[in-house]
Scaffold this active site. Structure first.
Site, short mmCIF file in Angstrom:
data_model
loop_
_atom_site.label_atom_id
_atom_site.label_comp_id
_atom_site.label_asym_id
_atom_site.label_seq_id
_atom_site.Cartn_x
_atom_site.Cartn_y
_atom_site.Cartn_z
N GLY A 1 21.67 20.88 -21.40
CA GLY A 1 21.93 19.29 -23.02
C GLY A 1 22.83 18.05 -22.69
N SER A 2 22.94 17.48 -21.15
CA SER A 2 24.24 16.32 -21.36
C SER A 2 23.79 15.72 -21.92
CB SER A 2 24.34 16.76 -20.00
OG SER A 2 23.69 16.34 -18.60
N ASN A 3 22.66 15.41 -21.32
CA ASN A 3 22.02 13.74 -21.99
C ASN A 3 21.74 13.73 -23.50
OD1 ASN A 3 21.41 11.61 -19.49
ND2 ASN A 3 20.55 13.68 -18.51
N LYS B 1 3.38 22.97 -19.52
CA LYS B 1 2.97 22.52 -20.48
C LYS B 1 2.94 22.41 -21.56
CE LYS B 1 -2.01 23.45 -20.26
NZ LYS B 1 -3.73 23.03 -20.03
N MET C 1 11.38 20.87 -19.61
CA MET C 1 10.48 21.29 -18.31
C MET C 1 8.61 21.21 -19.10
SD MET C 1 13.13 20.25 -16.04
CE MET C 1 12.27 21.65 -14.33
N ARG C 2 8.50 20.40 -19.34
CA ARG C 2 7.01 20.62 -19.08
C ARG C 2 6.36 19.30 -19.09
NH1 ARG C 2 5.27 25.50 -21.89
NH2 ARG C 2 7.18 27.37 -21.96
N ASN D 1 11.64 9.09 -21.94
CA ASN D 1 12.27 9.97 -20.83
C ASN D 1 12.92 9.69 -19.77
OD1 ASN D 1 11.58 13.08 -19.56
ND2 ASN D 1 10.67 12.12 -17.60
N HIS E 1 15.15 10.49 -15.75
CA HIS E 1 14.18 11.21 -15.07
C HIS E 1 15.39 10.83 -14.13
CE1 HIS E 1 11.85 12.35 -12.16
NE2 HIS E 1 11.88 11.84 -10.46
C1 GRF Z 1 18.94 15.24 -16.04
O1 GRF Z 1 19.16 15.41 -14.70
C2 GRF Z 1 17.62 14.40 -15.93
O2 GRF Z 1 17.42 13.59 -15.12
C3 GRF Z 1 16.11 15.84 -15.86
O3 GRF Z 1 16.81 17.02 -16.10
C4 GRF Z 1 18.26 16.32 -16.37
C5 GRF Z 1 17.93 17.09 -17.98
O4 GRF Z 1 19.88 17.83 -17.45
N1 GRF Z 1 14.93 14.93 -16.56
P1 GRF Z 1 20.51 18.01 -18.58
O5 GRF Z 1 20.11 19.02 -20.10
O6 GRF Z 1 20.81 16.43 -20.10
O7 GRF Z 1 22.04 17.90 -18.25
#
Ligand code: GRF
Length: 203
Positions: A12-14, A65, A92-93, A109, A111
């Site tokens: 969840g760093s994003n 999925k 991851m789905r 999303n 990536h």
């Molecule tokens: C990130 O590298 C993102 O690009 C990919 O999964 C990772 C998620 O990281 N889809 P976080 O859970 O947001 O730390």
């Protein structure tokens, strides 16, 4: 104000970067819910620590999925929380037709590569093993394919000779944490327009 729901499976760093951007008033939005398909994912803990509604949804019987009962449950939460946009952040789905239809053009999303290069899993490792000299991250709309939707924003990251998968991923994540809030702010401000496959940003 844009109501964002975040779907994740991991650290969840994003999600944290999105929260920080909101707190710093760089992103005119609020997070109305964090949903994870992994019960002990740290993204849920982060949500709780920040006083955000956190939801665990069991993805069974599928592994890769989001479909069937789990998809229905996610839709129910999104509606109940009045989500306007769904931000996948390490989810991851693969998102299937029901959710894509219900939130058409409103699912994004991030990536960890410069799409269309290196779609799929562990993209930073793919780039490193391929021998790419430049990689990066991509924020894109989600469609029925895997990492194929219209591109909103990309940031580049050089691949260094002494990079390991971990060091490269860490530098890509630094860029992700700026790119994702920026793309969401464009959406929040109504600056994003779709012209065929191209996403145009009004300045
Ligand atoms: C990130 O590298 C993102 O690009 C990919 O999964 C990772 C998620 O990281 N889809 P976080 O859970 O947001 O730390």
């Amino acid at each position: 104000m844009l109501n964002i729901a975040i779907l994740g499976s991991g650290q969840g760093s994003n999600a944290q970067a999105i929260l920080d951007a909101i707190a710093a008033q760089k992103l005119d939005a609020r997070i109305v819910g964090v949903i994870a398909d992994v019960a002990d994912a740290f993204i849920l803990e982060r949500a709780r620590r920040n006083g955000l509604p956190a939801f665990y949804v069991d993805g069974a019987p599928f592994k890769t999925k989001l479909d069937g009962a789990a998809e229905q449950r996610v839709l129910e939460i999104l509606r109940q929380q009045h989500a306007g946009v769904v931000a996948l952040a390490g989810f991851m789905r693969i998102v299937k037709a029901g959710l894509l239809r219900a939130y058409a053009g409103r699912i994004v999303n991030i990536h960890p590569a410069l799409l269309p290069a290196f779609p799929g899993l562990r993209a930073w490792e793919q780039a490193l093993h391929y021998g790419a000299k430049v990689t990066g991250c991509t924020v894109h709309f989600v469609d029925e394919g895997t990492d194929t939707g219209p591109i909103i924003l990309q940031r580049t990251v050089p691949v260094l000779d002494d990079d390991t998968p971990a060091t490269l991923h860490a530098r890509i994540q630094e860029q992700e944490h700026e790119a994702y809030p920026q793309a969401l702010q464009w959406i929040a401000a109504g600056q994003v327009r779709l012209a065929g496959r191209r996403v145009l940003i009004r300045g």
